[in-house]
Write a protein that holds these residues in place. Sequence first.
Motif, short mmCIF file in Angstrom:
data_model
loop_
_atom_site.label_atom_id
_atom_site.label_comp_id
_atom_site.label_asym_id
_atom_site.label_seq_id
_atom_site.Cartn_x
_atom_site.Cartn_y
_atom_site.Cartn_z
N GLN A 167 0.82 -1.21 0.00
CA GLN A 167 0.00 0.00 0.00
C GLN A 167 0.85 1.25 0.00
O GLN A 167 0.67 2.14 -0.81
N ASP A 168 1.80 1.27 0.95
CA ASP A 168 2.59 2.47 1.10
C ASP A 168 3.89 2.29 0.33
O ASP A 168 4.86 1.73 0.81
N SER A 219 8.14 10.49 -7.27
CA SER A 219 6.80 10.81 -6.80
C SER A 219 6.12 9.52 -6.37
O SER A 219 6.59 8.41 -6.65
N GLN A 223 5.47 7.06 -9.12
CA GLN A 223 6.71 6.46 -9.61
C GLN A 223 7.23 5.43 -8.63
O GLN A 223 7.68 4.36 -9.02
N ASP A 225 -2.90 10.16 -5.18
CA ASP A 225 -3.88 11.11 -5.70
C ASP A 225 -4.59 10.53 -6.91
O ASP A 225 -4.10 9.62 -7.57
N LEU A 226 -5.73 11.13 -7.17
CA LEU A 226 -6.57 10.65 -8.26
C LEU A 226 -5.82 10.44 -9.57
O LEU A 226 -5.87 9.37 -10.17
N SER A 227 -5.08 11.46 -9.98
CA SER A 227 -4.45 11.36 -11.30
C SER A 227 -3.36 10.30 -11.30
O SER A 227 -3.17 9.59 -12.28
N GLN A 236 -3.29 7.74 -9.24
CA GLN A 236 -4.00 6.48 -9.10
C GLN A 236 -4.37 5.95 -10.48
O GLN A 236 -4.19 4.76 -10.78
N ALA A 237 -4.84 6.82 -11.34
CA ALA A 237 -5.22 6.42 -12.69
C ALA A 237 -4.03 5.82 -13.42
O ALA A 237 -4.14 4.76 -14.02
N GLN A 238 -2.89 6.48 -13.30
CA GLN A 238 -1.67 5.97 -13.93
C GLN A 238 -1.41 4.54 -13.51
O GLN A 238 -1.19 3.65 -14.33
N VAL A 258 -12.65 1.58 -7.44
CA VAL A 258 -11.41 1.04 -7.97
C VAL A 258 -11.54 -0.46 -8.19
O VAL A 258 -11.16 -0.99 -9.24
#
Lengths: 303, 568, 315, 336, 309
Positions: C98-99, C155, C158, C185-187, C189-191, C216
């Motif tokens: 997760q982390d 990030s 990454q 974050d949302l964006s 997460q999408a990646q 998700v």
Amino acid sequence: MSEQLVNTKSQNEYAMSSPPSGFQVIIREFKKDKLAMFSLVGLFVTLLAIFIVANFIDQDQLMKVSPRDKFAEPGEKFFFGADQGGRSISGQLILGARNSITIAFFVTLITGFIGIAVGLITGYFGGWIDNIFMRIIDFFITIPSLMIIIVLVTMIPKYTVTEFIFIMSTFLWVGTARLVRSKSLTESRRDYVNASKTMGTRDTTIIFKEIMPNLSSILIVEMTLNFAGNVGLETGLSYLGFGLPPSVPSLGTLVSYANNPLILEEKWWVWLPASLLILFLMLAINYVGQAIRRSADAKQRLG
Amino acid sequence: ACTGNDDSSGPADLTKFPLVVDNEGEAIEGGTLKVALGTDTPFQGIFSWVLYEDSYDADIMGYASNVIFETDGEFLVNDQGIASLEVDQANNKAIVKIREGIKWSDGQALKIEDLIQPYLIIGHPDYEGVRYDGDFQNIIGAVDYHNGKADTISGLKKVDDTTLEISFTKLSPAIFSIGDGLWGYAEPSHIMKGIPVGKLLESDAVRKNPVTLGAFKFDKIVPGESIQFARNEHYWKGAAKLDGVIVKVVPTSSIAKAIETGKYDMTAGSLPATTYPEVRDFENITILAQPELSYSYLGFKLGKYDTTTGISTMDPQAKMADVKLRQAMGYALDIEQVNEVYYYGLRSRANSLIPPVFESYYDETLEGYTYNVDKANEILDEAGYVDTDGDDLRETPKGEKLEIKMASMAGDPIAEEMTTFYMQNWADVGLNVVLSTGRLIEFNSYYDKVQSDDPEIDIFMAAWSTGTNPSPAGLYGKESAFNFSRYTTPKLDELIAAIDSKKAFDIDYRANAFHEWQLYMEKNAPVIPTQFRTAIYTINDRVKHYDVNLETDFDLNQIELTAEEPIK
Amino acid sequence: MSFMQIRDLHVHYPIRGGFFNDVVDHVLAVDGISLEFEKGKTYGLVGESGCGKSTTGKAVIGLEKITSGRIIYEGEDVTNKRRNRNSSFNRDIQMIFQDANSSLNPRKRVQDIIAEPIRNFLKLSDLEEKRKINELLAIVGMPEDAKFKYAHEFSGGQKQRIGIARAIATNPKLIIADEPVSALDLSVQAQVLNFLKDIQDELGLSYLFISHDLGVVKHMCDYISIMYKGRFVESGTREDIYQSPKHIYTKRLLSAIPMIEPDTRQARKKERILVEENFHKEQHQYFDENGRVFDLHPISATHQVAMTAKEKWVI
Amino acid sequence: MVISEELLTIRDLHTGYRIKDIYYDAVDGVSISLKKNEILAIVGESGCGKSTLATSIIGLHDHNKTRVRGGIYYKNSNLASLDEEALNNIRGEEIGMIFQDPLSALNPLMRIGEQIEESLIYHSKLSKEQRIQRVLNLLYQVGIPNPERTANQFPHQLSGGMRQRVIIAIAISCKPNIIIADEPTTALDVTIQAQILDLLSELQMETGAGIILITHDLGVVAEVADRVAVMYAGQIIEEAPVEELFSNPKHPYTRSLLNSIPQMNSENEKLQVIQGLVPSLAKLPRTGCRFSPRIPWIPESNHEAEPSLHEVSPGHFVRCTCFKYFHFESEGGSLR
Amino acid sequence: MIPQLLILSLLIFIMAKQMPGDPFTGLITPESDANRIEELREEAGFYDPWYVQYANWIIGVAQGDFGKSYTYKVPVADLIGERAMNTLWLSLLSVVLLYLIAIPLGVLAGRYQDTLVDKSIVLYSFVSYAIPTFVLGLIFLFLFGYQLGWFPTAGTVDIKYEESTKAYIWSKIYHMLLPAITYAVLGTTGVIQYLRSEIIDSKSMDYVRTARSKGIPIRKVYSKHIFRNSLLPIAAFFGFTITGLLGGSIFIESIFGYPGMGQLFMQSISSRDYSVITALVLLFGFLTLLGSLLSDIIMSIVDPRIRID
Ligand SMILES: Nc1ncnc2c1ncn2[C@@H]1O[C@H](COP(=O)(O)OP(=O)(O)OP(=O)(O)O)[C@@H](O)[C@H]1O
Ligand SMILES: Nc1ncnc2c1ncn2[C@@H]1O[C@H](COP(=O)(O)OP(=O)(O)OP(=O)(O)O)[C@@H](O)[C@H]1O
Ligand SMILES: [Mg+2]
Ligand SMILES: [Mg+2]
Ligand code: NI
């Protein structure tokens, strides 16, 4: 294909650097804190001076008693005066500092080694290994160590610097072990350790190559503070008469001269320089340790 | 009121120290004498002459003494005391008579039973002290009593209400210095009788409110730290002028400060000579000096003590067996310098194994081993101890390396310096002396090692206090475990026997025997005396008169003070 | 055909306490669940915080000791043997944490992080290893020079990719992804989600996808199990769960998902309240007297719901 | 429901953190107002300055390391220039605050009751008994079933949802006019999140307070907010009533964001990805359109040099003109 | 707990017996009789094998009999009991003074972090850590005890007071004051440092932010939230601090001539008073255990999170 991922601009601005808790931060911390910087430099210079000059002093010659020079005042013949046996204080100061520091160093090293190993292992494995070691550690904590040290010292027939170091070390690893254990316990629960486990890395590798480097700043702090404490410990035992033999110059021996009120009050040159040296060493080590600790703890960082 | 010695760096001149002090000023009514007991540990608080072991307890009891005999300058019983001594040499008997009308501090009269009481305690099977010793067993019937075979000691006989007759197996002149088993103190039988001997140590009669014969009586005790004495109204020499005395424990590290700031009038017992530089400049005191009944010496291990037979035998192969070597080692020591620098002349080079206080026995003509490097070298060369391998250290006549292992006791503040200095002295004449454990040895281990003839010890530095009877039997006799050098010869046994023989009741004979023994010991040097000692006393300027002279009959009841508080 | 089966898995943690610090009770973190994994499929595990999702994942990969139950991998019982170094199981099952931040050793360079499983499992020469690392970096879409950097220089997204690169280094069959995007974050997460799907197609991976975000899970998973207090309340294909939820707990969970439709929010709120009321009213029918979830019973080929055999007819 | 009166007006707020002796504005020229009876949502990804904005309003910064400039007007005074004491009269009493992590936001050593009562002591003239009564009422109001018992418990004895309710109780204890909720549900499960959100909107209805709801979850926004402000890199880049924003998003960032949500109906499609990263505070470009580096296919000329907010429809504002030219690079932007 | 003490007792028993010499070595004088001393050793059982000696001793201990002090000739329990009370009271007073000094300083340093106040306090705490106890002890003793005469210089009580009167008790406290102050002045380092960093940590805690958002005065935020929470770990140390002080009593007591356990221990070592040494070490071990137990108890009282309801 990858251009949308790499924020080239901000990425390239990072030089190849070590992790944030590494030496860079420590260096930055020292640059910020004048006092710590001063302490570090002072410490370094003092230690270097002591160890270099000490090589040029012949201990047997230095420790020759010449009664007529008893308590010679600082002056031409003796730079820092002489002690009860007419032996030069300045010479003893240097050799004494070397001896005391060496003792403190080795005690720190040995206790550090045992304490860190035990702490890391128990913290990492947990379970029954932890249980057994915790029992042992608890037992050592129950032991009134000062008392047992005194008994041991009286018990051991030939009692020299080596014995002194080992006796001290027997009891002093426990604190380090406890601290390291608790840190290792939390560190071992972190996911990178889990990741390594799932990837079949050996436990010893995980403990010493993965966890230990991540605790390094805490370990360094612990060791510095232990070192400062160990310098002090020798003094106390010498006062009680359970330190090194008086013929071996040590800071503790010099300071414990102050036990004699006449010397305490009138012959300041016998005990004061050693006391001030200890004070300086302790302060410097503590300030250095504090700076390292701050760099290990983001909350208190100055920079 | 400061004493002599204006030259603050030079040694003190013994002759400048008075034995008596008289201070100006009108004496006040009563007052309390404040006494510091310099010790780092609490006193044990066993206030009984038969039971105590700690010298601090003895120092305390000095203020409320139960002593029945008084002695002269040479510690021989005279007739000034409560009791007088008559010796029946022919029948090995001593007759002790007490004065009439003497009272204990609780008002009870002193009875002859009170003189018998201590014997009954010491000899009792339940008695755990050291005083049931060879001397005590000299009393006829003591052993039977101790073994439970008899209810009482047959050798003690109450002749009448004031006379006690004691029968001994043998008698020696030591009886006059209260030796041979004679006991010098009374115990209040009206109290002690009711307490089983096994319980005495814990009893209030010993711990809390001992009854005494002295100038003061115990008033209050804070265990381990202080005692308050009150005037004993029944004191046979007359009630004391002081209201009382307070004795308080003071740590040795601060005793000088305590004296300087006028917290105390004096110390219980003497101060060690090394304290002298701390107190010599104080303006509120007078320093008195008194020779001590002790000497320091250098001992050579020459044999072994067999614990089963209890007899010492010499070992001709011992490293120190060559008398020349021993003598040379004596000459090589610059003890004079140590005495001058560290003891301010309060210690002096000893020439004999008898301290000079024993005037009739001490042989002042003996030369002793004074510092003489040339002579030492000469003797060594002569004896074949020469440096053959050029390392500036002498080898044995056989050409082997000579390393002499020395045991030296820790404790004295300058022990370290002194020992190192002596080793340097020996090195100066080419003798390689090393410390047997690499450092000074703490008291317990020291005696453990020395007494068990530890092979790591060739020579040892020690001291004896002789007690009031200087007879060497207990220290140099063939059967004495304390004969640490294990030196025995038929001649020596003979000389020692002469000292304690019947003939020695003749004072001149005894003196002569002592002289011969001293000469023999000097010549053969199994031990070499190094220092005689002097004790110092600091007396505050408000004490009107104080006297440490052993010959005068100064007594505590005469002490007067000239101010309410000690002078600062 | 499934390559791995999990049968009646239990993980109990002892609770220590009392004067002698002995075991006084147990947390039934996982209390009897069964799962099967097929190649190329994604299995979702959803539930409230503390329901035992992570424990399940860790137990499967061998980070937690299994109290009882069996794990069968390619016909072999690997239940408590999974920590053997170099076992094929160890190589074939990997995990994404997760982390991402804490799952990468901050003291190691990216190349060492990625090389760890390679060095342990594949005996490659230095050169081959280097090539492999470059290859992996390329797969996760990172430039080659990234391998000389430390994790903190990246990030969140990454970092998560580095974690993924490490996980796929040994060509695993199953990746356990424990909330791989919930810290992102949302964006970002999408990646990551896109990326997980991509490599799945490419490498034929299976995922055990653990998440509490129903959106998700719906996006990612073929099969979904709803977990509650260490047990499954409902299990089925995505359609089974989202289109025809049977268990009251599932319904409640679904009704609580916020939707990006402000216009209908009043209606949803009403519905939510209704479900909630229902939940309280009918709870006893779905849980036994100890509040324990009943065993699963199949109601269709793919769909299983927890209930007593008797109540089968109620639903 | 009348939404009109402005409760709080923020004008050109700059809040900077000191990093190595230089102040970097994390909130960089934000102007926005909160009206009575409304829930204003502020959304944005991590690090865009949402929390900084919230804490600036009631001045909870460490003054040694933070610099606040601009206007935060509340009842004729500028909160940004008030001193600690004056602020204390506003904090708790006029403006209540709800924090993200319900466990760490409560003092572990104090009973729940005490913690709620604390602000009543300073902001009301109630007697001890009245205060206790009020505490129990508050707990009841936020939906805690057994207020007497809960008031006597410690935070660790409550579940996450309960704790969050307690924090809400603290925030509304003095009937504040404004409630600032900084990610009030992020740490909670969906079911509890739904309950808390319902509770918030009910409270708002009852008390008529204005609520600033800070979140990064667009679903949460859609559930409760009346008006939404989208933040990016310290600035508000789009502001609109909630229906308008979701039905007609304008700014490229907003649109990308909405497209990156794993929608309920997009199972097997690729999610939209915004390339690049949110720049860190010190590296933030301070001129031009801050979003432009992340949409490089939109030519530079399509951005404003000094982007300002444009009202595209009543109440709907968008920063920069680039929204007019924005299109997704490729539908279902893939990674490779 | 019991097994730990048992092992400790065995260990110390064997070690004590290993020390050269014995209680009777101290009786050696020319006037004493070596044979008699041998006889006494025999009677005391010193020639028995150690396990016989230990068995005898431990059986006694089990019956509450710790044997008899060889030097003081009283039952060990009585002897130690007397001294232990002295030491305990002294330690207690020291702890109180220590906290009186350390808490305000630690709080100030933490609150005004990195100001001059903080820096001087930190300096003080390091300096006090570096000064050997006996040096400061002697200086204090000479200055305040002798030169200025403000404090008594030795002992536990002035002999002139009747036991258990008010004056007597005051005199006891008065005697403890100077050693206690010395101790307190030197022992503060740990508490100050710990408190300081606790407060610095607490300051940035979320609950402090919550408290501040309630609009209560900063003074109150400190007193009710930061201090209280920072003091918690200190309170947990209380037990350990006391046992730590007991250990340090060895130094203080010998300087101030204060007859307590530390001094007794040093004396017993030099006089080889085995029964006392063993009993003392055991007692210290027991007190340490008690200290940690006390810490646990205090912690469970003050920290609701581990309170057992
Ligand atoms: N080491 C442990 N010792 C005791 N109990 C544990 C331990 N680890 C987890 N638990 C308990 O087991 C239960 C399941 O935990 P788990 O971490 O699997 O939940 P989760 O579903 O992953 O929750 P989250 O969504 O919060 O990650 C919880 O009640 C937790 O408190
Ligand atoms: N005390 C501080 N010192 C320095 N920089 C800070 C501090 N607090 C926040 N920042 C920086 O300011 C920027 C905005 O932070 P802020 O906490 O307001 O973001 P946010 O939108 O609330 O993010 P999140 O969703 O993660 O809570 C970030 O870049 C952050 O790194
Ligand atoms: Mg989890
Ligand atoms: Mg935030
Ligand atoms: Ni633009």
